[in-house]
Design an enzyme around this catalytic site. Structure first.
Site, PDB file in Angstrom:
ATOM      1  N   ARG A   1      47.236  42.214 -12.868  1.00  0.00           N
ATOM      2  CA  ARG A   1      45.951  42.569 -13.789  1.00  0.00           C
ATOM      3  C   ARG A   1      46.505  43.661 -14.530  1.00  0.00           C
ATOM      4  NH1 ARG A   1      43.415  45.998  -8.771  1.00  0.00           N
ATOM      5  NH2 ARG A   1      44.686  48.168  -8.729  1.00  0.00           N
TER       6      ARG A   1
ATOM      7  N   ARG B   1       0.692  -1.112  -0.027  1.00  0.00           N
ATOM      8  CA  ARG B   1       0.114   0.010   0.003  1.00  0.00           C
ATOM      9  C   ARG B   1       0.975   1.199  -0.123  1.00  0.00           C
ATOM     10  NH1 ARG B   1      -3.688  -2.092   4.915  1.00  0.00           N
ATOM     11  NH2 ARG B   1      -1.776  -3.429   5.266  1.00  0.00           N
TER      12      ARG B   1
ATOM     13  N   ARG C   1      28.936  23.183   1.866  1.00  0.00           N
ATOM     14  CA  ARG C   1      28.984  21.614   1.474  1.00  0.00           C
ATOM     15  C   ARG C   1      29.766  20.871   2.335  1.00  0.00           C
ATOM     16  NH1 ARG C   1      30.451  22.716  -4.465  1.00  0.00           N
ATOM     17  NH2 ARG C   1      30.285  20.352  -4.534  1.00  0.00           N
TER      18      ARG C   1
ATOM     19  N   ALA D   1      43.038  43.814  -5.669  1.00  0.00           N
ATOM     20  CA  ALA D   1      41.780  43.244  -6.011  1.00  0.00           C
ATOM     21  C   ALA D   1      41.829  43.077  -7.660  1.00  0.00           C
ATOM     22  CB  ALA D   1      40.799  44.383  -5.734  1.00  0.00           C
TER      23      ALA D   1
ATOM     24  N   THR E   1       1.064 -12.618  10.414  1.00  0.00           N
ATOM     25  CA  THR E   1       1.810 -12.076  11.417  1.00  0.00           C
ATOM     26  C   THR E   1       2.425 -13.221  12.483  1.00  0.00           C
ATOM     27  OG1 THR E   1      -0.121 -11.376  12.454  1.00  0.00           O
ATOM     28  CG2 THR E   1       1.291  -9.781  11.482  1.00  0.00           C
TER      29      THR E   1
ATOM     30  N   LYS F   1      33.430  24.621   0.215  1.00  0.00           N
ATOM     31  CA  LYS F   1      33.386  22.937  -0.027  1.00  0.00           C
ATOM     32  C   LYS F   1      34.630  22.513   0.466  1.00  0.00           C
ATOM     33  CE  LYS F   1      34.818  20.596  -3.122  1.00  0.00           C
ATOM     34  NZ  LYS F   1      35.541  19.899  -4.210  1.00  0.00           N
TER      35      LYS F   1
ATOM     36  N   ASN G   1      39.507  25.817  -8.313  1.00  0.00           N
ATOM     37  CA  ASN G   1      40.105  24.473  -7.847  1.00  0.00           C
ATOM     38  C   ASN G   1      39.930  23.244  -8.943  1.00  0.00           C
ATOM     39  OD1 ASN G   1      37.165  24.583  -7.740  1.00  0.00           O
ATOM     40  ND2 ASN G   1      37.047  22.993  -6.103  1.00  0.00           N
TER      41      ASN G   1
ATOM     42  N   ASP H   1       6.384  -1.394  11.368  1.00  0.00           N
ATOM     43  CA  ASP H   1       5.450  -0.291  10.674  1.00  0.00           C
ATOM     44  C   ASP H   1       4.675   0.535  11.736  1.00  0.00           C
ATOM     45  OD1 ASP H   1       3.353  -1.760  11.228  1.00  0.00           O
ATOM     46  OD2 ASP H   1       2.588  -1.806   9.241  1.00  0.00           O
TER      47      ASP H   1
ATOM     48  N   LYS I   1       8.762  -1.010   2.858  1.00  0.00           N
ATOM     49  CA  LYS I   1       8.092  -0.197   3.680  1.00  0.00           C
ATOM     50  C   LYS I   1       8.723   0.253   5.087  1.00  0.00           C
ATOM     51  CE  LYS I   1       4.172  -1.622   6.115  1.00  0.00           C
ATOM     52  NZ  LYS I   1       2.746  -1.990   6.384  1.00  0.00           N
TER      53      LYS I   1
HETATM   54  C1  UD1 Z   1      -1.891  -5.725  12.168  1.00  0.00           C
HETATM   55  C2  UD1 Z   1      -2.814  -6.538  13.096  1.00  0.00           C
HETATM   56  C3  UD1 Z   1      -4.139  -5.700  13.523  1.00  0.00           C
HETATM   57  C4  UD1 Z   1      -3.528  -4.522  14.120  1.00  0.00           C
HETATM   58  C5  UD1 Z   1      -2.544  -3.896  13.351  1.00  0.00           C
HETATM   59  C6  UD1 Z   1      -1.971  -2.688  13.990  1.00  0.00           C
HETATM   60  C7  UD1 Z   1      -2.538  -9.010  12.485  1.00  0.00           C
HETATM   61  C8  UD1 Z   1      -2.979 -10.062  11.995  1.00  0.00           C
HETATM   62  N1  UD1 Z   1      -3.190  -7.795  12.448  1.00  0.00           N
HETATM   63  O1  UD1 Z   1      -2.669  -5.607  11.046  1.00  0.00           O
HETATM   64  O2  UD1 Z   1      -4.545  -6.539  14.528  1.00  0.00           O
HETATM   65  O3  UD1 Z   1      -4.718  -3.611  14.422  1.00  0.00           O
HETATM   66  O4  UD1 Z   1      -1.531  -4.593  12.853  1.00  0.00           O
HETATM   67  O5  UD1 Z   1      -1.152  -1.776  13.054  1.00  0.00           O
HETATM   68  O6  UD1 Z   1      -1.339  -9.082  13.145  1.00  0.00           O
HETATM   69  N2  UD1 Z   1       4.505  -8.960   8.448  1.00  0.00           N
HETATM   70  C9  UD1 Z   1       5.547  -9.963   8.192  1.00  0.00           C
HETATM   71  N3  UD1 Z   1       5.070 -11.194   7.885  1.00  0.00           N
HETATM   72  C10 UD1 Z   1       3.909 -11.402   7.581  1.00  0.00           C
HETATM   73  C11 UD1 Z   1       2.921 -10.473   7.524  1.00  0.00           C
HETATM   74  C12 UD1 Z   1       3.375  -9.165   8.253  1.00  0.00           C
HETATM   75  O7  UD1 Z   1       6.666  -9.585   8.843  1.00  0.00           O
HETATM   76  O8  UD1 Z   1       3.474 -12.472   6.911  1.00  0.00           O
HETATM   77  C13 UD1 Z   1       4.970  -7.753   9.218  1.00  0.00           C
HETATM   78  C14 UD1 Z   1       4.834  -6.515   8.275  1.00  0.00           C
HETATM   79  O9  UD1 Z   1       5.942  -6.277   7.586  1.00  0.00           O
HETATM   80  C15 UD1 Z   1       4.371  -5.452   9.327  1.00  0.00           C
HETATM   81  C16 UD1 Z   1       3.932  -6.056  10.290  1.00  0.00           C
HETATM   82  O10 UD1 Z   1       4.048  -7.446  10.118  1.00  0.00           O
HETATM   83  O11 UD1 Z   1       5.370  -4.584   9.766  1.00  0.00           O
HETATM   84  C17 UD1 Z   1       2.156  -5.868  10.301  1.00  0.00           C
HETATM   85  O12 UD1 Z   1       1.498  -6.504   9.271  1.00  0.00           O
HETATM   86  P1  UD1 Z   1       0.483  -5.797   8.203  1.00  0.00           P
HETATM   87  O13 UD1 Z   1       0.328  -6.537   7.214  1.00  0.00           O
HETATM   88  O14 UD1 Z   1       0.697  -4.299   8.165  1.00  0.00           O
HETATM   89  O15 UD1 Z   1      -0.851  -5.885   9.308  1.00  0.00           O
HETATM   90  P2  UD1 Z   1      -2.024  -4.776   9.582  1.00  0.00           P
HETATM   91  O16 UD1 Z   1      -2.970  -5.278   8.557  1.00  0.00           O
HETATM   92  O17 UD1 Z   1      -1.631  -3.678   9.712  1.00  0.00           O
HETATM   93 CA    CA Z   2       0.121  -2.176   9.677  1.00  0.00          CA
END
Ligand code: UD1
Ligand code: CA
Length: 468
Positions: free
Chosen positions: A438, A15, A331, A421, A78, A349, A384, A102, A22
């Site tokens: 000059r 997204r 710089r 100058a 997750t 610089k 330079n 994130d 991200k």
């Molecule tokens: C998730 C939560 C949601 C919560 C929200 C808060 C779950 C199922 N949902 O949703 O309840 O309200 O965060 O911000 O946990 N990631 C991995 N591997 C994966 C999937 C995701 O490492 O297989 C990482 C992503 O890179 C990200 C984080 O986990 O940093 C969260 O994943 P994301 O897809 O953003 O979850 P949300 O839909 O935001």
């Molecule tokens: Ca998220």
């Protein structure tokens, strides 16, 4: 008690619509995942594991030895992501924070409170927040005694559940062993076909474990950055926090709404930051400075009592009581000692200016070592670059370089030398010498008047022809 940290950073971040992965998008100058790992350090986490997948190499390159890494080959959710850390810590005794890469606005104070809540009888603490627009977040389910019963993802919500305004922030603290035991039971039987970490809450409850929520008083902690809109929101919140911290420590910020300070910047007390200033990277500013309006500083070190107006500084060191600007461009590799003056429309610089030297107007100083109390006149420059190589200019203490002088490098101007100058200097000038290079001036008496008369005649002739 050992504290573990697992940071989820394997998702693609579709997204964001970005080439940059991200969790590497910066918020107030630091990539989001950097904020999270830094926070884990602050709370005394003994082992930090970052789950990487998409963009793994870039994330590893950025974090370096600040964390351990486990790979999640396929992003199956997750819960599946957390399971990747099982081999490393699954059987250890301790508490484990699971944080999402994130979610950069988590507060240290909240994590410390959650750590206290996870005691012998508590298997999990989930941070929740009450927000007006819960769209996109998992909703918090409560039983008839108002206890935490589970988390339901938006995609799986019934219309009634969608109306719930208490959300899952994605910030958790678990009993480590209980977490990994419960993870074995999660399935992907849901609207996304993913293994949700959030299901662990219900599973633990069904196992008779105690799970509790921690409702944050500051719902800004919850902002999860899934797109650029949320990125801007996170930036704004963190920027306000940073400005506030500086003000509480004695910095005056004239207009916080137009002041942009990275999380990495330090500023001494009684410094005044004027509107439109942007302070980035490893910049540190001393006390009693006046910075701005519109000072754009990156990776620069500013001593006490410095004034910088309408200027850009990159990788520059500025000594005490030195003044810069308006409209200077300093710089990489610029080093100004104490009491130096760099005035308007001056570019510098890879050059050092020692104590008390002045470059007041319209100069370019590149690849140079300038001694103490040197005066560089208006429009004087170092030449330079010969089209292939850069060359050094060395100017000794107390030298005087007149206006519009060209110093063709490589060149050395000795201490106390005086350059007239308008000279174009191609040969070294020895100590205390006067150099002039000059054309000698000749005046022709009366010639100005003659010339004017001739020009007027010419103009009259032309006008007459045009009028016929
Ligand atoms: C998730 C939560 C949601 C919560 C929200 C808060 C779950 C199922 N949902 O949703 O309840 O309200 O965060 O911000 O946990 N990631 C991995 N591997 C994966 C999937 C995701 O490492 O297989 C990482 C992503 O890179 C990200 C984080 O986990 O940093 C969260 O994943 P994301 O897809 O953003 O979850 P949300 O839909 O935001
Ligand atoms: Ca998220």
């Amino acid at each position: 008690m050992r504290i573990f940290g697992i940071v989820l950073a394997a998702g693609q971040g579709k997204r964001m619509k970005s080439k940059l992965y991200k969790v590497l998008h910066p918020v107030c100058g630091t990539p989001m995942v950097g904020h999270i790992v830094g926070l884990l350090d602050q709370i005394g986490c003994s082992q930090k594991i970052v789950v990487v997948g998409h963009g793994a190499e870039a994330v590893k390159a950025y974090l370096g030895d600040k964390a351990e890494f486990v790979h999640q080959q396929e992003q199956l959710g997750t819960g599946h992501a957390v399971l990747q850390a099982k081999d490393l810590i699954g059987s250890e005794e301790g508490i484990t924070f699971v944080l999402y890469g994130d979610t950069p606005l988590i507060l240290q104070d909240s994590l410390e409170k959650m750590a206290i809540l996870v005691q012998d009888e508590v298997a999990a603490v989930v941070m929740t927040a009450e927000i007006d627009r819960p769209t996109g977040y998992g909703r918090i389910l409560r039983d008839d005694q108002n206890l935490l019963a589970g988390i339901v993802e938006e995609k799986d919500c019934s219309p009634e559940q969608k109306a719930i305004r208490e959300i899952n922030t994605g910030i958790y603290c678990f009993d480590n062993r209980k977490l990994f035991a419960a993870l074995e039971e999660i399935t992907n039987n849901n609207a996304s076909g993913e293994y949700y970490l959030t299901d662990v809450i219900q599973i633990l409850r069904e196992r008779g474990e105690k799970v509790v929520s921690y409702l944050t008083a500051d719902s800004s902690e919850a902002v999860g950055v899934n797109d650029r809109l949320a990125l801007a929101e996170a930036e704004e919140i963190m920027r306000q926090r940073i400005n506030r911290q500086h003000m509480l420590r004695g910095v005056t910020i004239k207009d916080p709404a137009t002041t942009y300070i990275d999380a990495t910047v330090t500023i001494g007390a009684d410094t005044l930051i004027l509107p439109g200033s942007i302070l980035k990277g490893a910049t540190s500013i001393g006390e009693d400075c006046i910075i701005g309006p519109q000072a754009d500083l990156t990776d620069s070190t500013i001593a006490d009592g410095v004034s910088i107006k309408y200027s850009v500084l990159y990788d520059t060191v500025v000594g005490a009581a030195t003044t810069v600007g308006p409209y200077a461009n300093l710089r990489a590799g610029t080093k100004l000692a104490d009491n130096v003056k760099v005035g308007d429309f001056v570019e510098i610089k890879n050059a050092t200016l020692d104590t008390g030297s002045k470059v007041s107007h319209l100069s370019y100083i590149g690849d140079a070592r300038v001694g103490k109390n040197v005066n560089i006149g208006c429009g004087a420059i170092t030449v330079n670059y010969d089209g292939y190589n850069k060359h050094m200019t060395l100017i000794g203490d107390n030298a005087f370089v007149g206006s519009n002088v060209n110093l063709i490098a490589p060149i050395t101007v000795g201490q106390g030398a005086f350059i007239v100058a308008g000279s174009t200097i191609t040969k070294d000038v020895e100590e205390d010498a006067l150099a002039v290079a000059r054309e000698r001036q000749t005046n022709k008496p009366g010639y100005g008047a003659k010339l004017r008369a001739r020009m007027l005649r010419k103009k009259d002739n032309k006008d007459n022809i045009g009028g016929e």
